[in-house]
Design a protein around this motif. Structure first.
Motif, PDB file in Angstrom:
ATOM      1  N   ASP A  30      -6.242   1.176   2.619  1.00 47.81           N
ATOM      2  CA  ASP A  30      -6.555   1.330   1.271  1.00 47.81           C
ATOM      3  C   ASP A  30      -7.186   2.467   0.995  1.00 47.81           C
ATOM      4  OD1 ASP A  30      -8.881   0.606   2.319  1.00 47.81           O
ATOM      5  OD2 ASP A  30      -8.921  -1.518   1.259  1.00 47.81           O
ATOM      6  N   GLU A  85       0.737  -1.058   0.056  1.00 47.11           N
ATOM      7  CA  GLU A  85      -0.075   0.028   0.075  1.00 47.11           C
ATOM      8  C   GLU A  85       0.991   1.266   0.063  1.00 47.11           C
ATOM      9  OE1 GLU A  85      -3.141   0.010  -0.551  1.00 47.11           O
ATOM     10  OE2 GLU A  85      -3.718  -2.136   0.111  1.00 47.11           O
ATOM     11  N   ARG A 105     -11.698   2.041  -4.211  1.00 44.34           N
ATOM     12  CA  ARG A 105     -10.453   1.676  -4.151  1.00 44.34           C
ATOM     13  C   ARG A 105      -9.812   2.429  -5.268  1.00 44.34           C
ATOM     14  NH1 ARG A 105      -5.804  -1.603  -2.696  1.00 44.34           N
ATOM     15  NH2 ARG A 105      -6.969  -2.514  -0.790  1.00 44.34           N
ATOM     16  N   THR A 147      -0.757   4.947  -0.503  1.00 38.64           N
ATOM     17  CA  THR A 147      -1.736   5.253   0.387  1.00 38.64           C
ATOM     18  C   THR A 147      -1.248   5.613   1.777  1.00 38.64           C
ATOM     19  OG1 THR A 147      -2.466   2.923   1.129  1.00 38.64           O
ATOM     20  CG2 THR A 147      -3.560   3.745  -0.679  1.00 38.64           C
ATOM     21  N   SER A 190      -7.544  -5.311  -4.467  1.00 34.94           N
ATOM     22  CA  SER A 190      -8.305  -6.019  -3.380  1.00 34.94           C
ATOM     23  C   SER A 190      -7.406  -7.356  -2.799  1.00 34.94           C
ATOM     24  CB  SER A 190      -9.373  -6.413  -3.482  1.00 34.94           C
ATOM     25  OG  SER A 190     -10.093  -7.343  -2.484  1.00 34.94           O
ATOM     26  N   ASP A 212      -8.476  -0.217   7.636  1.00 38.29           N
ATOM     27  CA  ASP A 212      -7.580  -0.632   6.524  1.00 38.29           C
ATOM     28  C   ASP A 212      -6.923   0.446   6.044  1.00 38.29           C
ATOM     29  OD1 ASP A 212      -8.670  -3.396   6.704  1.00 38.29           O
ATOM     30  OD2 ASP A 212     -10.089  -2.947   5.360  1.00 38.29           O
TER      31      ASP A 212
END
Length: 374
Positions: free
Chosen positions: A131, A43, A235, A46, A240, A129
């Motif tokens: 994301d 990630e 997203r 992000t 995913s 999370d």
């Protein structure tokens, strides 16, 4: 130092302090009001925007509520293969309340959450999370609900995911509502808030894929639970981590959770119920044999049909002996606590959460705190 003794985790934390994350609140000896635990895998795009948004929101909440303590953002890099760890390092340099832990390989979301809870020092622990699909501006609503409830579960009412994932989620949640009696619409939502005592109660169960059932374990331990509809964003980066295989694993885990909660102290009831059903099916199967081959053929098939029920009954009785031989259906080994009631990261058995021990690296790898002092 031999390679076999090298640490399995790298962590951003003060040199010489084992298991305690670096952060503004810790360095000043302040109380930590809120810990945000973020599992992350691949990630890198992000981490920066997420930590900046969380920092703004948490700073505003501390001032608005008049809390004297600080906050921390605990990011667990679960074996990322991109530049996620580098982004965590840069985020920690910008905001000293950001800390990070790095798994040497992907151990799964449950293990990442267990590691994050072990490091967290806040009285309130928020799980979300990495994301950017979870909105940091929802934090005030979660904190408000924590004043009245022990666990707050997010509900992605307008879920921004592909159709297949939405359908699978609806089926999964419908089954869980039916089986466990919890009226939650989105049990698998990663956006949750827990009081510290509730987080410590579910901590021993964070293995494999059991993070989906955090509300079930909390409810079984007697904690109050509520649900909060939250915004869910599409997203924008990455992909995913969930697919059909994980949903199938979640369905299989449902049986495990039933045994750990409803039948923990009476496993013979679970095995016995299945044995009775198996015996009934065996009896029904014997009827066609009696019609075709006569009574002797049907009677000859009875011993074969009773093998499975007999094995299940035996397993149930053995399980009862094991449970009561250990003094009843006690919960798995609880994490040790210090005088303040907080989780002691140095005393927790790493095997209880299926994660490597937190330890200062012996292989020459420098953490951010060490590099600054070099």
């Amino acid at each position: 130092m031999r390679s076999s003794q090298r640490a399995n985790l790298q962590a951003i934390r003060p040199l010489g302090v084992r298991g305690v994350p670096t952060g503004r609140a810790h360095e000043q000896g302040e109380r930590v009001e809120v810990s945000v635990v973020v599992p992350a895998r691949d990630e890198e795009l992000t981490i920066g925007p997420l930590t900046e948004a969380l920092g703004r929101e948490l700073t505003a909440q501390l001032a608005e509520r008049g809390w004297q303590g600080g906050y921390e953002i605990v990011i667990v890099d679960d074996g990322s293969r991109d530049g996620t760890w580098g982004e965590i390092e840069r985020a920690a340099e910008r905001d000293r309340s950001v800390c990070g832990v790095r798994h040497p390989r992907g151990l799964g979301k449950a293990a990442a959450l267990a590691t994050g809870i072990r490091m967290a020092r806040g009285d309130r622990i928020v799980l979300m999370d990495a994301d950017l699909q979870d909105d940091p501006t929802e934090l005030p609503r979660f904190l408000n609900e924590l004043e009245r409830f022990d666990v707050v579960c997010g509900w992605k009412r307008e879920r921004q995911d592909p159709l297949g994932k939405r359908v699978a989620s609806r089926i999964f949640n419908a089954v869980c509502r039916r089986v466990f009696g919890l009226e939650l619409h989105d049990m698998n939502c990663g956006f949750k808030a827990l009081r510290r005592e509730a987080a410590e109660a579910v901590y021993p169960y964070l293995k494999g894929e059991l993070h989906r059932y955090v509300p079930v374990f909390a409810s079984a331990a007697g904690f109050t639970i509520t649900e909060l509809a939250v915004r869910h964003h599409p997203r924008r980066h990455g992909r995913s981590k969930y697919g059909l295989a994980r949903w199938l694993a979640g369905a299989c885990d449902l049986v495990t959770v039933l045994l750990l909660t409803r039948y923990r102290e009476r496993p013979a009831h679970a095995f016995g119920s299945v044995a009775v059903v198996a015996a009934a099916l065996g009896g029904l199967a014997a009827l066609p044999l009696a019609l075709v081959g006569g009574t002797r053929t049907a009677l000859a098939a009875v011993p074969v049909a009773m093998v499975v029920p007999a094995a299940l009954f035996s397993a149930g009785f053995v399980a009862e002996l094991v449970v009561h031989g250990r003094g009843g259906g006690a919960s798995p080994r609880h994490a040790s606590h210090d005088a303040s009631g907080r989780l002691d990261a140095d005393l927790v058995d790493p095997a209880a959460a299926n994660v490597p021990a937190l330890a200062v690296a012996d292989d020459g790898t420098k953490t951010i705190a060490e590099a600054k002092g070099a």
